[in-house]
Design a protein around this motif. Sequence first.
Motif, PDB file in Angstrom:
ATOM      1  N   LEU A 224      -4.664  -0.765 -11.945  1.00  0.00           N
ATOM      2  CA  LEU A 224      -5.568   0.980 -11.866  1.00  0.00           C
ATOM      3  C   LEU A 224      -4.979   2.129 -12.761  1.00  0.00           C
ATOM      4  O   LEU A 224      -6.040   2.779 -13.541  1.00  0.00           O
ATOM      5  N   ALA A 225      -3.582   1.540 -13.664  1.00  0.00           N
ATOM      6  CA  ALA A 225      -2.945   2.728 -15.018  1.00  0.00           C
ATOM      7  C   ALA A 225      -1.752   2.541 -14.817  1.00  0.00           C
ATOM      8  O   ALA A 225      -0.962   1.362 -14.091  1.00  0.00           O
ATOM      9  N   PRO A 226      -1.286   2.667 -16.305  1.00  0.00           N
ATOM     10  CA  PRO A 226      -0.166   1.604 -16.122  1.00  0.00           C
ATOM     11  C   PRO A 226       0.909   2.418 -15.670  1.00  0.00           C
ATOM     12  O   PRO A 226       1.587   3.256 -14.843  1.00  0.00           O
ATOM     13  N   ARG A 227       1.806   1.028 -15.425  1.00  0.00           N
ATOM     14  CA  ARG A 227       2.769   0.811 -13.418  1.00  0.00           C
ATOM     15  C   ARG A 227       2.242   0.860 -12.127  1.00  0.00           C
ATOM     16  O   ARG A 227       2.955   1.193 -11.636  1.00  0.00           O
ATOM     17  N   VAL A 228       0.859   1.521 -12.380  1.00  0.00           N
ATOM     18  CA  VAL A 228       0.376   1.469 -10.217  1.00  0.00           C
ATOM     19  C   VAL A 228      -0.447  -0.070 -10.807  1.00  0.00           C
ATOM     20  O   VAL A 228      -1.571  -0.257 -11.683  1.00  0.00           O
ATOM     21  N   PHE A 229      -0.316  -0.518  -9.564  1.00  0.00           N
ATOM     22  CA  PHE A 229      -1.100  -1.410  -9.482  1.00  0.00           C
ATOM     23  C   PHE A 229      -1.530  -1.283  -8.340  1.00  0.00           C
ATOM     24  O   PHE A 229      -1.332  -0.918  -6.964  1.00  0.00           O
ATOM     25  N   LEU A 230      -3.077  -2.182  -7.955  1.00  0.00           N
ATOM     26  CA  LEU A 230      -3.784  -2.420  -6.341  1.00  0.00           C
ATOM     27  C   LEU A 230      -3.743  -3.939  -6.257  1.00  0.00           C
ATOM     28  O   LEU A 230      -4.172  -4.771  -6.541  1.00  0.00           O
ATOM     29  N   SER A 231      -2.968  -4.361  -5.174  1.00  0.00           N
ATOM     30  CA  SER A 231      -2.836  -5.509  -4.265  1.00  0.00           C
ATOM     31  C   SER A 231      -3.572  -5.771  -2.951  1.00  0.00           C
ATOM     32  O   SER A 231      -3.486  -4.780  -1.774  1.00  0.00           O
ATOM     33  N   ARG A 232      -4.476  -6.623  -2.774  1.00  0.00           N
ATOM     34  CA  ARG A 232      -5.492  -6.712  -1.723  1.00  0.00           C
ATOM     35  C   ARG A 232      -5.229  -8.647  -1.161  1.00  0.00           C
ATOM     36  O   ARG A 232      -5.281  -9.015  -2.233  1.00  0.00           O
ATOM     37  N   GLU A 233      -4.725  -8.899   0.167  1.00  0.00           N
ATOM     38  CA  GLU A 233      -4.751 -10.091   0.678  1.00  0.00           C
ATOM     39  C   GLU A 233      -5.518  -9.338   2.273  1.00  0.00           C
ATOM     40  O   GLU A 233      -5.654  -8.111   2.420  1.00  0.00           O
ATOM     41  N   ARG A 234      -5.725 -10.654   2.499  1.00  0.00           N
ATOM     42  CA  ARG A 234      -6.451 -11.462   4.040  1.00  0.00           C
ATOM     43  C   ARG A 234      -5.039 -10.627   4.681  1.00  0.00           C
ATOM     44  O   ARG A 234      -3.573 -11.133   4.642  1.00  0.00           O
ATOM     45  N   ARG A 235      -5.775  -9.978   6.601  1.00  0.00           N
ATOM     46  CA  ARG A 235      -4.481  -9.869   7.132  1.00  0.00           C
ATOM     47  C   ARG A 235      -3.967 -11.065   7.667  1.00  0.00           C
ATOM     48  O   ARG A 235      -4.990 -12.093   8.134  1.00  0.00           O
ATOM     49  N   PHE A 236      -3.014 -11.029   7.813  1.00  0.00           N
ATOM     50  CA  PHE A 236      -2.140 -12.081   8.183  1.00  0.00           C
ATOM     51  C   PHE A 236      -1.316 -12.378   9.468  1.00  0.00           C
ATOM     52  O   PHE A 236      -1.614 -10.966  10.221  1.00  0.00           O
ATOM     53  N   VAL A 237      -1.241 -12.927  10.826  1.00  0.00           N
ATOM     54  CA  VAL A 237      -0.850 -13.124  11.347  1.00  0.00           C
ATOM     55  C   VAL A 237       0.365 -13.666  12.093  1.00  0.00           C
ATOM     56  O   VAL A 237       0.380 -14.288  11.439  1.00  0.00           O
ATOM     57  N   TRP A 238       1.508 -13.018  12.487  1.00  0.00           N
ATOM     58  CA  TRP A 238       3.160 -13.108  12.258  1.00  0.00           C
ATOM     59  C   TRP A 238       2.987 -14.098  13.245  1.00  0.00           C
ATOM     60  O   TRP A 238       2.791 -13.843  14.317  1.00  0.00           O
ATOM     61  N   PRO A 239       3.866 -14.831  12.624  1.00  0.00           N
ATOM     62  CA  PRO A 239       4.469 -16.441  13.362  1.00  0.00           C
ATOM     63  C   PRO A 239       4.995 -16.619  14.209  1.00  0.00           C
ATOM     64  O   PRO A 239       5.632 -17.904  14.710  1.00  0.00           O
ATOM     65  N   HIS A 240       5.348 -15.539  15.118  1.00  0.00           N
ATOM     66  CA  HIS A 240       6.070 -15.654  16.239  1.00  0.00           C
ATOM     67  C   HIS A 240       5.290 -16.273  17.406  1.00  0.00           C
ATOM     68  O   HIS A 240       3.741 -16.402  17.882  1.00  0.00           O
ATOM     69  N   SER A 241       5.446 -17.007  18.432  1.00  0.00           N
ATOM     70  CA  SER A 241       5.255 -17.665  19.899  1.00  0.00           C
ATOM     71  C   SER A 241       4.807 -16.156  20.751  1.00  0.00           C
ATOM     72  O   SER A 241       5.343 -15.428  20.758  1.00  0.00           O
ATOM     73  N   PRO A 242       2.954 -16.532  21.201  1.00  0.00           N
ATOM     74  CA  PRO A 242       3.112 -17.932  20.662  1.00  0.00           C
ATOM     75  C   PRO A 242       2.082 -18.430  20.450  1.00  0.00           C
ATOM     76  O   PRO A 242       0.224 -18.703  21.038  1.00  0.00           O
TER      77      PRO A 242
END
Length: 340
Positions: A224-242
């Motif tokens: 977006l600007a020098p040393r400024v970034f935008l990161s987009r990812e899908r929402r994930f599910v934490w891998p704990h039981s159940p």
Amino acid sequence: MARSRTPFADLPRGASIQKGLLKHCGVIGRRRYRPVKKFKKIYIEITNRCNLSCSFCHHGSRRKSFMALAAFEEILQKINGYTEYISLHVLGEALVHPHLENILALSREYGLQVNLSTNGLLLVQNQAMLLRQPALRQINISLHSIVERGEESSPDGYLDGIFDFIAAVTTTPLLINLRMWNHPNESDSEPGDASRLIFRRLEEHFKPESPISAELPSGRGLQLAPRVFLSRERRFVWPHSPAPELGAHGYCRGLRDHVAILVDGTVVPCCLDAEGDVPLGNIFQTTMAEILQGSRAVLLREGFARHRLLDPLCRRCTYRLRFTSRSPLQPVPGVLKRAI
């Protein structure tokens, strides 16, 4: 300042590790291991307390606490030689730690560069302290944390504070990574109203060449600007039981480019083991070398190298699907089969 011993470890007395496994993981001579490869980063959870309670974060049963300054320094001594970067995160909000300034100063003394993850609500009031910390390399700001607060907080007021902070760091080498890790899943079509508002404000402020919401697919970053970034990812599910298991074929970067240390000193193979389901040892009770050359760590690492997930936590993890290799399943050596 006294340095900890280098990443060579003597085999612990009485270690019940099979001879074939020892040979496979690189014992030198009779009791010596080869040097351990440096990690890209080591996560250190200085607190698991937070000033928010977001649905996308894991809400576990561990006791909420702050890591004592002396405990943090002990960790820095014991990970000396294993990495040049630490990330102050697993769970919790680092900016609520009462001794964060001292923690950053200690990191500087030990020659470590620090990545800090935050929801951003406390950035402005901590701005002066953060800007005088030479150890601070990158701040990850989870913009998606404001999305689900609804009427409790105005995204506009929140973003004004973020933009003011970014303006203050433009003359420094500090990297800013703005995260929107709530990208719609395959079944969803469009981001929600709050997300669209954030995208619009980012576009108005940074004036990128193309619309953010329309042009940026999940998994790609945008400067977006020098040393400024935008990161987009899908929402994930934490891998704990159940959570259900997703199969035994896969790969993870845990134990390859990072490990994590929870607030009580428990060392776990990756930053998503927020409950300590796969404890490899406790950094306050032994050395890093002994933990990493323990039988459980070696088995997990060798399993990942062959695209085999030997622990139920890993088989439940959706995040590791991003790293799944297309190569066929590789056989696990007999020594590993017998140990599973």
